[in-house]
Motif scaffolding. Structure first.
Motif, PDB file in Angstrom:
ATOM      1  N   GLY A  85       0.821  -1.202   0.000  1.00 38.70           N
ATOM      2  CA  GLY A  85       0.000   0.000   0.000  1.00 38.70           C
ATOM      3  C   GLY A  85       0.856   1.253   0.000  1.00 38.70           C
ATOM      4  N   ASP A  86       0.280   2.357  -0.443  1.00 41.78           N
ATOM      5  CA  ASP A  86       1.027   3.610  -0.528  1.00 41.78           C
ATOM      6  C   ASP A  86       1.521   4.083   0.834  1.00 41.78           C
ATOM      7  OD1 ASP A  86       0.755   3.706  -3.256  1.00 41.78           O
ATOM      8  OD2 ASP A  86      -0.992   5.030  -3.234  1.00 41.78           O
ATOM      9  N   LYS A  87       0.681   3.927   1.879  1.00 41.77           N
ATOM     10  CA  LYS A  87       1.098   4.362   3.217  1.00 41.77           C
ATOM     11  C   LYS A  87       2.333   3.597   3.676  1.00 41.77           C
ATOM     12  CE  LYS A  87      -1.817   4.881   6.515  1.00 41.77           C
ATOM     13  NZ  LYS A  87      -2.922   4.639   7.474  1.00 41.77           N
ATOM     14  N   VAL A  88       2.330   2.303   3.462  1.00 44.16           N
ATOM     15  CA  VAL A  88       3.465   1.472   3.857  1.00 44.16           C
ATOM     16  C   VAL A  88       4.702   1.862   3.062  1.00 44.16           C
ATOM     17  CG1 VAL A  88       4.368  -0.880   3.916  1.00 44.16           C
ATOM     18  CG2 VAL A  88       2.011  -0.438   4.604  1.00 44.16           C
ATOM     19  N   LYS A  89       4.540   2.024   1.746  1.00 41.73           N
ATOM     20  CA  LYS A  89       5.670   2.422   0.907  1.00 41.73           C
ATOM     21  C   LYS A  89       6.264   3.751   1.349  1.00 41.73           C
ATOM     22  CE  LYS A  89       4.471   0.169  -3.493  1.00 41.73           C
ATOM     23  NZ  LYS A  89       4.172   0.406  -4.918  1.00 41.73           N
ATOM     24  N   ASN A  90       5.399   4.739   1.588  1.00 42.56           N
ATOM     25  CA  ASN A  90       5.884   6.073   1.936  1.00 42.56           C
ATOM     26  C   ASN A  90       6.646   6.070   3.256  1.00 42.56           C
ATOM     27  OD1 ASN A  90       4.787   7.170  -0.395  1.00 42.56           O
ATOM     28  ND2 ASN A  90       2.855   7.749   0.582  1.00 42.56           N
ATOM     29  N   LYS A  91       6.140   5.322   4.235  1.00 44.97           N
ATOM     30  CA  LYS A  91       6.851   5.250   5.519  1.00 44.97           C
ATOM     31  C   LYS A  91       8.213   4.595   5.335  1.00 44.97           C
ATOM     32  CE  LYS A  91       3.146   5.306   8.989  1.00 44.97           C
ATOM     33  NZ  LYS A  91       1.981   5.527   8.158  1.00 44.97           N
ATOM     34  N   ALA A  92       8.264   3.482   4.614  1.00 46.21           N
ATOM     35  CA  ALA A  92       9.533   2.782   4.400  1.00 46.21           C
ATOM     36  C   ALA A  92      10.508   3.657   3.617  1.00 46.21           C
ATOM     37  CB  ALA A  92       9.280   1.463   3.672  1.00 46.21           C
ATOM     38  N   LEU A  93      10.025   4.348   2.608  1.00 43.34           N
ATOM     39  CA  LEU A  93      10.891   5.220   1.806  1.00 43.34           C
ATOM     40  C   LEU A  93      11.460   6.359   2.643  1.00 43.34           C
ATOM     41  CD1 LEU A  93       8.833   5.375  -1.519  1.00 43.34           C
ATOM     42  CD2 LEU A  93      11.081   4.311  -1.210  1.00 43.34           C
ATOM     43  N   ASP A  94      10.646   6.906   3.548  1.00 42.66           N
ATOM     44  CA  ASP A  94      11.119   8.001   4.393  1.00 42.66           C
ATOM     45  C   ASP A  94      12.217   7.521   5.334  1.00 42.66           C
ATOM     46  OD1 ASP A  94      10.686  10.839   5.429  1.00 42.66           O
ATOM     47  OD2 ASP A  94      10.480   9.665   7.268  1.00 42.66           O
ATOM     48  N   ILE A  95      12.057   6.325   5.898  1.00 46.76           N
ATOM     49  CA  ILE A  95      13.078   5.780   6.787  1.00 46.76           C
ATOM     50  C   ILE A  95      14.393   5.599   6.033  1.00 46.76           C
ATOM     51  CG2 ILE A  95      13.736   3.808   8.215  1.00 46.76           C
ATOM     52  CD1 ILE A  95      10.700   3.404   8.752  1.00 46.76           C
ATOM     53  N   PHE A  96      14.326   4.979   4.860  1.00 48.20           N
ATOM     54  CA  PHE A  96      15.546   4.772   4.080  1.00 48.20           C
ATOM     55  C   PHE A  96      16.156   6.099   3.633  1.00 48.20           C
ATOM     56  CE2 PHE A  96      14.485   0.224   3.434  1.00 48.20           C
ATOM     57  CZ  PHE A  96      15.744  -0.299   3.696  1.00 48.20           C
ATOM     58  N   SER A  97      15.313   7.078   3.334  1.00 49.02           N
ATOM     59  CA  SER A  97      15.821   8.385   2.918  1.00 49.02           C
ATOM     60  C   SER A  97      16.624   9.034   4.039  1.00 49.02           C
ATOM     61  CB  SER A  97      14.659   9.290   2.507  1.00 49.02           C
ATOM     62  OG  SER A  97      15.114  10.582   2.158  1.00 49.02           O
ATOM     63  N   ARG A  98      16.133   8.928   5.278  1.00 50.24           N
ATOM     64  CA  ARG A  98      16.855   9.500   6.418  1.00 50.24           C
ATOM     65  C   ARG A  98      18.200   8.815   6.607  1.00 50.24           C
ATOM     66  NH1 ARG A  98      13.587  12.352  10.346  1.00 50.24           N
ATOM     67  NH2 ARG A  98      11.472  12.619   9.533  1.00 50.24           N
ATOM     68  N   ILE A  99      18.206   7.487   6.474  1.00 49.77           N
ATOM     69  CA  ILE A  99      19.450   6.748   6.637  1.00 49.77           C
ATOM     70  C   ILE A  99      20.430   7.106   5.516  1.00 49.77           C
ATOM     71  CG2 ILE A  99      20.479   4.457   6.738  1.00 49.77           C
ATOM     72  CD1 ILE A  99      17.845   3.434   7.917  1.00 49.77           C
ATOM     73  N   SER A 124      17.595  -6.071   7.323  1.00 56.14           N
ATOM     74  CA  SER A 124      17.300  -4.661   7.593  1.00 56.14           C
ATOM     75  C   SER A 124      16.156  -4.152   6.723  1.00 56.14           C
ATOM     76  CB  SER A 124      18.548  -3.805   7.366  1.00 56.14           C
ATOM     77  OG  SER A 124      19.538  -4.103   8.320  1.00 56.14           O
ATOM     78  N   ILE A 125      16.107  -4.601   5.478  1.00 54.22           N
ATOM     79  CA  ILE A 125      14.974  -4.231   4.618  1.00 54.22           C
ATOM     80  C   ILE A 125      13.680  -4.774   5.199  1.00 54.22           C
ATOM     81  CG2 ILE A 125      13.953  -4.514   2.323  1.00 54.22           C
ATOM     82  CD1 ILE A 125      16.781  -4.622   1.177  1.00 54.22           C
ATOM     83  N   VAL A 126      13.729  -6.005   5.683  1.00 51.48           N
ATOM     84  CA  VAL A 126      12.546  -6.609   6.310  1.00 51.48           C
ATOM     85  C   VAL A 126      12.150  -5.822   7.556  1.00 51.48           C
ATOM     86  CG1 VAL A 126      11.696  -8.651   7.530  1.00 51.48           C
ATOM     87  CG2 VAL A 126      12.972  -8.913   5.399  1.00 51.48           C
ATOM     88  N   ASP A 127      13.128  -5.422   8.375  1.00 50.42           N
ATOM     89  CA  ASP A 127      12.833  -4.662   9.596  1.00 50.42           C
ATOM     90  C   ASP A 127      12.138  -3.344   9.271  1.00 50.42           C
ATOM     91  OD1 ASP A 127      13.988  -6.626  11.127  1.00 50.42           O
ATOM     92  OD2 ASP A 127      15.919  -5.604  11.330  1.00 50.42           O
ATOM     93  N   ILE A 128      12.648  -2.632   8.265  1.00 45.55           N
ATOM     94  CA  ILE A 128      12.109  -1.306   7.959  1.00 45.55           C
ATOM     95  C   ILE A 128      10.737  -1.401   7.295  1.00 45.55           C
ATOM     96  CG2 ILE A 128      12.467   0.724   6.490  1.00 45.55           C
ATOM     97  CD1 ILE A 128      15.482   0.429   7.124  1.00 45.55           C
ATOM     98  N   VAL A 129      10.616  -2.232   6.298  1.00 45.75           N
ATOM     99  CA  VAL A 129       9.303  -2.400   5.661  1.00 45.75           C
ATOM    100  C   VAL A 129       8.329  -3.050   6.643  1.00 45.75           C
ATOM    101  CG1 VAL A 129       8.056  -3.485   3.759  1.00 45.75           C
ATOM    102  CG2 VAL A 129      10.334  -2.532   3.365  1.00 45.75           C
ATOM    103  N   GLY A 130       8.834  -3.988   7.447  1.00 47.28           N
ATOM    104  CA  GLY A 130       7.989  -4.621   8.451  1.00 47.28           C
ATOM    105  C   GLY A 130       7.474  -3.630   9.475  1.00 47.28           C
ATOM    106  N   ALA A 131       8.293  -2.659   9.860  1.00 46.24           N
ATOM    107  CA  ALA A 131       7.848  -1.628  10.800  1.00 46.24           C
ATOM    108  C   ALA A 131       6.662  -0.855  10.234  1.00 46.24           C
ATOM    109  CB  ALA A 131       9.001  -0.681  11.119  1.00 46.24           C
ATOM    110  N   ALA A 132       6.766  -0.486   8.952  1.00 48.07           N
ATOM    111  CA  ALA A 132       5.655   0.230   8.306  1.00 48.07           C
ATOM    112  C   ALA A 132       4.412  -0.649   8.216  1.00 48.07           C
ATOM    113  CB  ALA A 132       6.088   0.695   6.917  1.00 48.07           C
ATOM    114  N   LEU A 133       4.601  -1.923   7.943  1.00 52.93           N
ATOM    115  CA  LEU A 133       3.467  -2.851   7.875  1.00 52.93           C
ATOM    116  C   LEU A 133       2.798  -3.009   9.233  1.00 52.93           C
ATOM    117  CD1 LEU A 133       5.034  -5.600   5.579  1.00 52.93           C
ATOM    118  CD2 LEU A 133       2.945  -4.310   5.061  1.00 52.93           C
TER     119      LEU A 133
END
Length: 394
Positions: A85-99, A124-133
């Motif tokens: 979903g867009d909400k999940v994608k946007n949260k994950a993208l923002d986290i990676f952008s900060r890093i 780490s990808i699973v952790d970040i996307v999983g957090a948004a999920l």
């Protein structure tokens, strides 16, 4: 729903994920959603552990093929092309952008040239996307967090041995309340820092809330003096009917007994120019029966460093204290009241049970008094008389 993240032993991506799994997020559901990332076959395993007698979930990510490092562009493409979903994608993208921003500053390179190693790994990808999920699973609308502890020592990574906190972690945590202490090793990872810096809207104590779920995520190490756990609370925030909100502010204070009193007026002006919310001077009796002045500054947490710097530069103090506090504020607005001296600003606050209270705005009244060469108290009286007639308020 609101989530409060209690980082008494730090935070990492797997601890964050583990706390949500402990509250009921199914690992099968997470794994199925994350397979849409096209990063290979992965399995999410949740193991029951105990830390100092407290039950928790420890998360492990298993993959059939060994993962490799990825560039920032690779990760963006993986997330944007995923069936999420867009909400999940946007949260994950923002986290990676900060890093990525932090890594670019540390390595003195362009953001697009950042090449992830640890954070680019599958877990780490699973952790970040999983957090948004997980936030989406519980329909979390807001997040708060306790201040973050910083570890000490060194950590081994792809770049070699680095000091703790890791340079990228410190970059990510700029503007976030942190504190030192007897914490050995890395207690806040770059992934954990990116997650909490992106998701949390405020840092401080547990807010007023009706708790519905509590989860514990376990770290992989054992600590001598505390359970190596991350605790997350989920529930509905309790909003007071008499205030417009609550936030966290920083109190910066010092005691001074050897400064020319004439300098305090200038200090007051400088502190307000730096962004202080309020400044208070209190007479105190200090050591050796010396009369002194306690300077107390209220400011947003991100202004703390500026306040400390100004106190050191403008006073004779050799030490400054600070701490976070949680405050409630009444709803307030500025309106205009018609007086015999023209329209003047008035501060309006809404008290308990909706009662309105009006107070003259000092600067506005002072300006009128100076322009008309009349006593300030006459302007105050005019405003007080005018507000009795609510019809004149605009």
């Amino acid at each position: 729903m609101h989530a409060h993240v209690d980082c008494f032993s730090g935070i990492s991506g797997d601890m964050f994920l583990g706390a949500f799994v402990d509250m009921g997020v199914p690992t099968q559901w997470l794994a199925k959603a994350i397979r849409g990332l096209s990063i290979g076959e992965i399995e999410i395993v949740a193991r029951d552990v105990k830390k100092n007698g407290i039950g928790a979930k420890q998360i492990a990510v298993l993959e059939k093929e060994r993962s490799h490092s990825r560039s920032y562009g690779d990760i963006i493409a993986i997330i944007e092309n995923a069936t999420l979903g867009d909400k999940v994608k946007n949260k994950a993208l923002d986290i990676f952008s900060r890093i990525a921003d932090a890594e670019a500053r540390v390595h003195r390179c362009q953001k697009d040239d950042v090449h992830f190693h640890e954070v680019g790994a599958v877990d780490s990808i699973v952790d970040i996307v999983g957090a948004a999920l997980c936030l989406d699973y519980f329909n979390i609308q807001s997040v708060s967090s306790s201040p973050l502890p910083l570890g000490s020592g060194f950590v081994d990574c792809a770049h070699g041995k680095l000091p703790v906190p890791a340079p990228a972690t410190l970059e990510i945590l700029k503007g976030v309340p942190v504190y030192g202490g007897p914490f050995d090793g890395e207690v806040v990872t770059p992934t954990g820092a990116g997650i909490i810096a992106s998701l949390s809207q405020g840092f401080g104590p547990i807010p007023d809330m009706a708790i519905a779920h509590v989860g514990y995520g376990s770290g992989s190490q054992d600590c001598r003096d505390r359970p190596n756990l991350l605790r997350i609370l989920i529930g509905e925030k309790i909003e007071s009917t008499t205030d417009s909100g609550h936030d966290d502010v920083c109190v910066v204070e010092t005691n001074i007994d050897d400064m020319n009193p004439e300098l305090f007026g200038h200090l007051l002006e400088m502190l307000f120019q730096e962004g202080a919310l309020d400044v208070c001077y209190t007479p105190v009796l200090m050591k050796k029966n010396r009369p002194g002045t306690k300077v107390e500054v209220l400011c947003p947490p991100e202004k703390r460093v500026d306040m400390v710097r100004r106190l050191f530069s403008e006073t004779t103090t050799i030490g400054v204290r600070y701490h976070l506090v949680h405050r409630h504020t009444l709803m307030r607005t500025i309106c205009q009241v018609a007086t015999c001296f023209g329209e003047i600003q008035v501060k309006c606050t809404t008290g308990p049970r909706g009662r309105k209270q009006y107070a003259p705005e000092y600067e506005a009244c002072k300006r009128v008094a100076l322009e008309r060469n009349i006593p300030l108290k006459m302007v105050y009286e005019a405003v007080s008389n005018a507000v009795r007639d609510r019809a004149c308020l605009k």
